[in-house]
Write an enzyme that holds these catalytic residues in place. Structure first.
Site, PDB file in Angstrom:
ATOM      1  N   ALA A  94      -0.042  -6.794  -7.604  1.00  0.00           N
ATOM      2  CA  ALA A  94      -0.540  -7.367  -6.341  1.00  0.00           C
ATOM      3  C   ALA A  94      -1.996  -7.764  -6.493  1.00  0.00           C
ATOM      4  O   ALA A  94      -2.715  -7.225  -7.336  1.00  0.00           O
ATOM      5  CB  ALA A  94      -0.379  -6.354  -5.205  1.00  0.00           C
ATOM      6  N   ASP A  95      -2.402  -8.698  -5.661  1.00  0.00           N
ATOM      7  CA  ASP A  95      -3.808  -9.081  -5.590  1.00  0.00           C
ATOM      8  C   ASP A  95      -4.140  -9.408  -4.142  1.00  0.00           C
ATOM      9  O   ASP A  95      -3.399 -10.134  -3.482  1.00  0.00           O
ATOM     10  CB  ASP A  95      -4.105 -10.287  -6.484  1.00  0.00           C
ATOM     11  CG  ASP A  95      -5.600 -10.507  -6.602  1.00  0.00           C
ATOM     12  OD1 ASP A  95      -6.275  -9.669  -7.241  1.00  0.00           O
ATOM     13  OD2 ASP A  95      -6.117 -11.488  -6.032  1.00  0.00           O
ATOM     14  N   THR A  96      -5.244  -8.851  -3.669  1.00  0.00           N
ATOM     15  CA  THR A  96      -5.658  -9.060  -2.279  1.00  0.00           C
ATOM     16  C   THR A  96      -6.933  -9.891  -2.246  1.00  0.00           C
ATOM     17  O   THR A  96      -7.878  -9.619  -2.972  1.00  0.00           O
ATOM     18  CB  THR A  96      -5.872  -7.706  -1.569  1.00  0.00           C
ATOM     19  OG1 THR A  96      -4.647  -6.974  -1.601  1.00  0.00           O
ATOM     20  CG2 THR A  96      -6.297  -7.901  -0.125  1.00  0.00           C
ATOM     21  N   GLY A 147      -1.060 -11.276  -2.411  1.00  0.00           N
ATOM     22  CA  GLY A 147       0.019 -11.838  -3.205  1.00  0.00           C
ATOM     23  C   GLY A 147       0.678 -10.715  -3.987  1.00  0.00           C
ATOM     24  O   GLY A 147      -0.015  -9.845  -4.515  1.00  0.00           O
TER      25      GLY A 147
END
Length: 193
Positions: A75-77, A112
């Protein structure tokens, strides 16, 4: 464990984020953490959503040759205000400047997520709108000094003091703002199983 409900025997969470790990535990999902260094750069001209998805997918690619019957979650924020992307701060002063930018303003938090399972990449994202009240410089400096938000996009954690005292409204998923949209993740894992 929820793994049996999803029919996925083994899950790797490729994240050093204690917040993502805690959310997975709260979901009653059995997982192990495996970390790989990944370059988190991205091409110019991408939207904030495209950036979050690009980096999450890039993190998953690092596991492509390594897994067979395990699901890998990355995940990437991203924090976005207007056209400005606020990543992780480079220094305490940078964190203060970011929070001054967010003070009294609405911004978006986009996470994402990529799941690699049986050679297939499943990408999805979530977006939450967050509104901060106007924060004083003293409040911002207190938060940065006491909580050291150097590992957080936008320089804040919603579950910490500044989120409890400074956020007026959230439109969307709370867990997305923490760093992992758990409801969407659970549904995606069920579909994979």
């Amino acid at each position: 464990m929820a793994n049996e409900l999803m029919n996925i025997p083994s899950i790797i969470l490729a994240s050093k984020s204690p917040r993502r790990q805690e959310l997975m535990k709260l979901m009653n999902i059995n997982f192990r953490v495996v970390l790989k260094d990944v370059d988190e750069s991205y091409p110019e001209g991408l939207t904030p959503t495209e950036i979050a998805l690009h980096i999450a997918e890039k993190k998953c690619y690092a596991f492509d040759e390594m897994v067979d019957n395990e699901a890998v979650i990355t995940a990437d924020t991203i924090v976005s205000i207007g056209n400005q992307i606020l990543g992780k701060p480079e220094s305490p002063e940078h964190a203060v400047a970011m929070l001054q930018t967010l003070s009294g303003q609405k911004h978006q938090v986009i996470t994402g997520v990529c799941i690699l399972y049986k050679g297939q990449y499943n990408l999805f994202y979530d977006v939450s709108d967050v509104l901060f009240r106007t924060l004083s410089d003293d409040e911002i400096r207190f938060y940065v000094e006491k909580y050291q938000p150097m590992d957080k996009a936008g320089s804040y954690g919603i579950q910490e003091w500044i989120g409890l005292t400074g956020i007026v409204r959230i439109d969307g998923s709370y867990t997305n703002v923490v760093g992992l949209p758990t409801e969407k993740l659970y549904q995606a894992l069920i579909k994979l199983g």
